[in-house]
Design a protein around this motif. Sequence first.
Motif, PDB file in Angstrom:
ATOM      1  N   LYS A  17       0.644  -1.031   0.026  1.00 53.81           N
ATOM      2  CA  LYS A  17       0.031  -0.171   0.020  1.00 53.81           C
ATOM      3  C   LYS A  17       0.882   1.174  -0.110  1.00 53.81           C
ATOM      4  CE  LYS A  17      -3.202   1.648   3.353  1.00 53.81           C
ATOM      5  NZ  LYS A  17      -3.697   1.136   4.667  1.00 53.81           N
ATOM      6  N   TYR A  18       1.985   1.007   0.560  1.00 51.91           N
ATOM      7  CA  TYR A  18       2.939   2.389   0.679  1.00 51.91           C
ATOM      8  C   TYR A  18       4.064   2.593  -0.461  1.00 51.91           C
ATOM      9  CZ  TYR A  18       0.555   1.539   5.091  1.00 51.91           C
ATOM     10  OH  TYR A  18      -0.397   1.466   5.853  1.00 51.91           O
ATOM     11  N   GLY A  19       3.870   1.835  -1.555  1.00 54.70           N
ATOM     12  CA  GLY A  19       4.756   1.810  -2.597  1.00 54.70           C
ATOM     13  C   GLY A  19       4.888   2.878  -3.421  1.00 54.70           C
ATOM     14  N   PHE A  20       4.255   3.992  -3.109  1.00 54.13           N
ATOM     15  CA  PHE A  20       4.357   5.123  -3.996  1.00 54.13           C
ATOM     16  C   PHE A  20       5.435   5.928  -3.835  1.00 54.13           C
ATOM     17  CE2 PHE A  20       2.055   6.429  -0.322  1.00 54.13           C
ATOM     18  CZ  PHE A  20       2.985   7.533   0.193  1.00 54.13           C
ATOM     19  N   VAL A  21       5.926   6.517  -4.964  1.00 55.37           N
ATOM     20  CA  VAL A  21       7.019   7.585  -4.635  1.00 55.37           C
ATOM     21  C   VAL A  21       6.671   8.952  -4.665  1.00 55.37           C
ATOM     22  CG1 VAL A  21       9.263   8.171  -5.705  1.00 55.37           C
ATOM     23  CG2 VAL A  21       8.467   5.803  -6.353  1.00 55.37           C
ATOM     24  N   SER A  22       7.293   9.792  -3.784  1.00 58.63           N
ATOM     25  CA  SER A  22       6.727  11.322  -3.730  1.00 58.63           C
ATOM     26  C   SER A  22       7.925  12.037  -4.680  1.00 58.63           C
ATOM     27  CB  SER A  22       6.896  11.697  -2.323  1.00 58.63           C
ATOM     28  OG  SER A  22       6.115  10.963  -1.462  1.00 58.63           O
ATOM     29  N   ASP A  23       7.166  13.239  -5.214  1.00 62.17           N
ATOM     30  CA  ASP A  23       8.090  14.081  -6.372  1.00 62.17           C
ATOM     31  C   ASP A  23       8.448  15.236  -5.247  1.00 62.17           C
ATOM     32  OD1 ASP A  23       9.407  14.970  -8.244  1.00 62.17           O
ATOM     33  OD2 ASP A  23       7.428  15.608  -9.231  1.00 62.17           O
ATOM     34  N   VAL A  24       9.760  14.858  -4.638  1.00 58.02           N
ATOM     35  CA  VAL A  24       9.942  16.052  -3.740  1.00 58.02           C
ATOM     36  C   VAL A  24      11.441  16.261  -4.362  1.00 58.02           C
ATOM     37  CG1 VAL A  24      10.784  16.605  -1.508  1.00 58.02           C
ATOM     38  CG2 VAL A  24       8.891  15.090  -1.676  1.00 58.02           C
ATOM     39  N   GLU A  25      11.707  17.577  -4.338  1.00 59.66           N
ATOM     40  CA  GLU A  25      13.076  18.056  -4.830  1.00 59.66           C
ATOM     41  C   GLU A  25      13.851  17.822  -3.654  1.00 59.66           C
ATOM     42  OE1 GLU A  25      14.101  21.501  -7.276  1.00 59.66           O
ATOM     43  OE2 GLU A  25      12.094  22.064  -6.611  1.00 59.66           O
ATOM     44  N   THR A  26      15.242  17.323  -4.217  1.00 60.63           N
ATOM     45  CA  THR A  26      16.254  16.809  -3.164  1.00 60.63           C
ATOM     46  C   THR A  26      17.456  17.514  -3.320  1.00 60.63           C
ATOM     47  OG1 THR A  26      16.832  14.694  -4.216  1.00 60.63           O
ATOM     48  CG2 THR A  26      14.987  14.741  -2.447  1.00 60.63           C
ATOM     49  N   ASP A  27      18.338  17.570  -2.193  1.00 65.13           N
ATOM     50  CA  ASP A  27      19.763  17.864  -2.379  1.00 65.13           C
ATOM     51  C   ASP A  27      20.469  16.515  -2.075  1.00 65.13           C
ATOM     52  OD1 ASP A  27      20.133  20.405  -2.726  1.00 65.13           O
ATOM     53  OD2 ASP A  27      19.855  20.860  -0.333  1.00 65.13           O
ATOM     54  N   ASP A  28      21.270  15.861  -3.088  1.00 63.50           N
ATOM     55  CA  ASP A  28      21.659  14.356  -2.862  1.00 63.50           C
ATOM     56  C   ASP A  28      23.339  14.709  -3.024  1.00 63.50           C
ATOM     57  OD1 ASP A  28      19.390  13.491  -3.027  1.00 63.50           O
ATOM     58  OD2 ASP A  28      19.323  13.108  -5.254  1.00 63.50           O
ATOM     59  N   PHE A  29      23.817  13.709  -2.402  1.00 59.27           N
ATOM     60  CA  PHE A  29      25.235  13.746  -2.409  1.00 59.27           C
ATOM     61  C   PHE A  29      25.400  12.610  -3.503  1.00 59.27           C
ATOM     62  CE2 PHE A  29      27.234  14.450   1.799  1.00 59.27           C
ATOM     63  CZ  PHE A  29      26.854  15.852   1.751  1.00 59.27           C
ATOM     64  N   PRO A  30      26.421  12.568  -4.421  1.00 62.68           N
ATOM     65  CA  PRO A  30      26.571  11.590  -5.478  1.00 62.68           C
ATOM     66  C   PRO A  30      26.927  10.129  -4.759  1.00 62.68           C
ATOM     67  CG  PRO A  30      28.595  13.236  -5.507  1.00 62.68           C
ATOM     68  CD  PRO A  30      27.693  13.555  -4.346  1.00 62.68           C
ATOM     69  N   THR A  31      26.686   9.065  -5.091  1.00 62.01           N
ATOM     70  CA  THR A  31      26.890   7.783  -4.620  1.00 62.01           C
ATOM     71  C   THR A  31      28.612   7.757  -4.118  1.00 62.01           C
ATOM     72  OG1 THR A  31      27.417   6.511  -6.775  1.00 62.01           O
ATOM     73  CG2 THR A  31      25.192   6.852  -5.849  1.00 62.01           C
ATOM     74  N   GLY A  32      28.593   6.737  -3.141  1.00 59.19           N
ATOM     75  CA  GLY A  32      30.038   6.557  -2.661  1.00 59.19           C
ATOM     76  C   GLY A  32      30.353   7.022  -1.307  1.00 59.19           C
ATOM     77  N   LEU A  33      31.338   6.446  -0.773  1.00 63.06           N
ATOM     78  CA  LEU A  33      31.762   6.680   0.831  1.00 63.06           C
ATOM     79  C   LEU A  33      33.339   6.834   0.857  1.00 63.06           C
ATOM     80  CD1 LEU A  33      30.864   6.839   3.543  1.00 63.06           C
ATOM     81  CD2 LEU A  33      31.052   4.076   3.690  1.00 63.06           C
ATOM     82  N   SER A  34      33.544   8.254   1.478  1.00 62.98           N
ATOM     83  CA  SER A  34      34.850   8.416   1.933  1.00 62.98           C
ATOM     84  C   SER A  34      34.800   9.072   2.850  1.00 62.98           C
ATOM     85  CB  SER A  34      35.520   9.064   0.439  1.00 62.98           C
ATOM     86  OG  SER A  34      34.871  10.318   0.273  1.00 62.98           O
ATOM     87  N   GLU A  35      36.120   9.714   3.515  1.00 56.88           N
ATOM     88  CA  GLU A  35      36.184  10.391   4.616  1.00 56.88           C
ATOM     89  C   GLU A  35      35.458  11.910   4.081  1.00 56.88           C
ATOM     90  OE1 GLU A  35      39.606  11.211   7.049  1.00 56.88           O
ATOM     91  OE2 GLU A  35      39.868   8.947   7.294  1.00 56.88           O
ATOM     92  N   ASP A  36      35.715  12.221   3.065  1.00 57.12           N
ATOM     93  CA  ASP A  36      35.313  13.216   2.274  1.00 57.12           C
ATOM     94  C   ASP A  36      33.779  13.442   2.475  1.00 57.12           C
ATOM     95  OD1 ASP A  36      36.594  15.089   1.418  1.00 57.12           O
ATOM     96  OD2 ASP A  36      35.991  15.111  -0.578  1.00 57.12           O
ATOM     97  N   VAL A  37      33.111  12.387   2.239  1.00 56.61           N
ATOM     98  CA  VAL A  37      31.574  12.475   2.365  1.00 56.61           C
ATOM     99  C   VAL A  37      31.429  12.564   3.805  1.00 56.61           C
ATOM    100  CG1 VAL A  37      29.365  10.765   2.176  1.00 56.61           C
ATOM    101  CG2 VAL A  37      31.426  10.923   0.256  1.00 56.61           C
TER     102      VAL A  37
END
Lengths: 482, 429
Positions: A17-37
């Motif tokens: 029932k909760y499978g919908f996606v909301s269209d919200v503008e987001t601030d994203d980081f690019p993918t990946g993990l480092s100390e910088d992130v």
Amino acid sequence: MTEANQAKTKIPARDYKYGFVSDVETDDFPTGLSEDVIRRISLIKEEPEFVLDFRLKAYRYWLTLDEPTWAHVKYPPIDFQAIRYYSAPKKKGDGPKSLKDIDPELLATFNRLGIPLGEQQRISGVAVDAVFDSVSVGTTHQEELEKVGVIFCSFSEALQKHPELVRKYLGRVVPYKDNYYAALNAAVFTDGSFCYIPKGVKCPLDLSTYFRINAAGTGQFERTLVIADVGSSVSYLEGCTAPQRDENQLHAAVVELIALDDAEIKYSTVQNWYAGDAEGRGGIYNFVTKRGLCLGKNSHISWTQVEAGSAITWKYPSCILQGDGSRGEFFSVALTNNKMQADTGTKMIHIGKNTRSRIISKGISADQSVNSYRGLVKIMASAEGARNYSQCDSLLVGDQCSANTFPYIEVKNKASVVEHEASTSKISKEQVFYLKSRGIDEEQAIGLLLNGFCKEVFKELPLEFSVEAVKLLEMKLEGSVG
Amino acid sequence: MQRQDMEQVFQHIAASPWTPPWLTATRQQAYAQFQALGWPSRDHEDWRYTSTKALAQANFTWPSVPLTSELSADVQASFLADAYRLVFINGQLQTHLSLLPQSQGITLQPLELDLTSARPWLEAEGLSGAKGARTSLEELNRAFFNSGAFLRLDRHIKLDKPLQMLHIAVGEPGCASLICPRHILVLEDGAEATLLESYRSFGAGPFTNSASQVHLKAGARLHAVTEKVLSRDALHVHQSHFILERDSLLKTFVLTLGGQLARHEQTMELRGSGSHAQFDGLYIGRQRAHIDMNTTVLHQAPQTSSSQVYKGILHDQARAVFNGKINIAKGAQQTKAEQLNKNLLMSTDAEVDTKPQLQIDADDVRCSHGATVGRLDRNELFYLQSRGIDRDTGERMLAQAFVRDVLNRLQNPVLEQRLEQELAALSGV
């Protein structure tokens, strides 16, 4: 065709029932993990120095670890560089000053989930902190709670306003060295809820956190910290949902509870993350570390959980019973269907004298799912007069599923009593026949029997949750029994 | 893992008549495998609560056979009356003390030095064949076995008296004689037998690593009791594998008293429908004894059933471990399995770690397990004291009651009586 066959061939379980996606503008980081992130997360949140230290220490430690493989679950290796570690709804102007400034799309999302954040239609009697992807978007009833001195806010806010409290208790119960996912969480946690109940206060409202994963490719890493000071008490609820996607998303949360002398914390969860489709595509990996510390004398921590979602659940809400006379409880219903896998249970570590613990675990596995209970009861030499009772029952629905029980019992004190019982069976034909003979149709009969099987746990849930849990169970199992 | 002492023992056995040319490769391969695997470590889930440090530190030697006259009283005292008997001292068969059945349809062959007569059944029963991955202790037994017997009962043959296999191990100070008995039992369709496997150890730390394979064909019935009375320093590991075909019945009981390290692994493979396995045990630890019971029951066919009860009493600094697995395979419907482990802690320093497990892949089953750890009921003790019974006697009475019901499950008067005598004489229960 017999009646039983008809039931089987019926269209399986209703859509998520909760499978919908909301269209919200987001601030994203690019993918990946480092100390910088990690430094960037810390910078965005304007965190005090000690938090960044904690994160970096955890990250460096995490790098030295291998992913654990002991759980009875199977999944392809997770690529931690393919996950986005930060995704937050874009703030308008300087960000919301009050709930009124929140993006209407967000409010609508939470309304659809049945969690109204707007001032008018708030659920009476429950204060909610809503977490959307990586950040908390709003906390209700804050003023009302402030009057009695209760602090209830997002984790980021707590870091700004109450750094001394956070510093004192952060990582106290779940240190970053605890396990692989706890270390990862300590490095990259983005938000969560914080709650402090002052001395002698009985929290007037039920507190609640609602977790929602929305953005694709993100992981959710939040941290919840609940502190109940001397003589206080609080009831805490937690709910979770996510959109329906073909990819697997990681949710690695940490929850820390601390109860001082005579304090009481009741923590209830209804977990309904998206579980993937009938072929096992998509769904959330729910790898969560939850632990409560009964630090004070006669303190009491109680975990109640209804686990009905997630492709894979890996979760052991535990109690460390340190204070003399403290009490820990674990009530759980874990339901798996389709190709879900759950490895869940609890740990009760008895350290203080006359400590008591009770474990009631009910597992239901249907279709091709694998449902395991894994638990540890440890009575240390110091725990004179400790007492534990555990009961783990499994119910099998269909001949393709598995149910496993892996309890560990370690006793180092002779003046203690530990009892463990477990059983596995299927819904008895005789009982169904009896109910049918009284004019109740097969589906209702099975519903009744399932409810009876889980009753001991459901009665521990707060009222709203208990109604929801029963519905959830019936909905999930529709079409798979019979 | 290269060890001087073990290397010497291996060179000894490889050069002795215990290794005829056809066996050389098997022994060498097993020895190499063992070295590659090493002693089981606590990282291994099955060894989580048991350390093999005592084994790793032991100084292994080839067992010498002491003068039997010194021992004869002890040996005689361990005899089961009115029974067939094989007596081994430090692995070596004592023909003059043994008593073998002569009737038709019964094959009983003790392992003898040149292994010629043993070759067919050693080869037939998986000595060389690869049956899945072996554990390091199994490899160790394959490399070093130097004792044991083969028993086969033809179809519908009933062994008229119980068979006792008595193993006496005598250690020498400062070294651990390596004794590796290997038993193979085959009961053809409808055959019946009662078996008593006795292990007695004396003196400083002999290391016994025993392996047995038991095959019950359709409708066969076996009562098998293993009793281990171990000295304080004794090291003892035991692995037995039972295969149950259609409608066969197995009842086993393992009594363990003492030992620096006493581990007993049992695997019950219920292959045929209608088969039933009951396996029980009792362990009593004193001083620094470490007793580890490890059971696995594999229900592989529909309509099989198993039932197990293990009880333990721990005194002083003794420690017990119980690891019980019930595994029900897909398709093994209408299966019933139950398991119970109960422990009594008699001292503040004693410890119990118990891990009963269910792994179930079929839905039409009834399974249960239970585990308890606790002390004697203080109210019961108080009641006895109020009737004028002193505390020690009262405790003993309650402990006796605790063990009695598991003994009664055997339903075999000869063996029950034997166990009761042993318990009364050796453990005061």
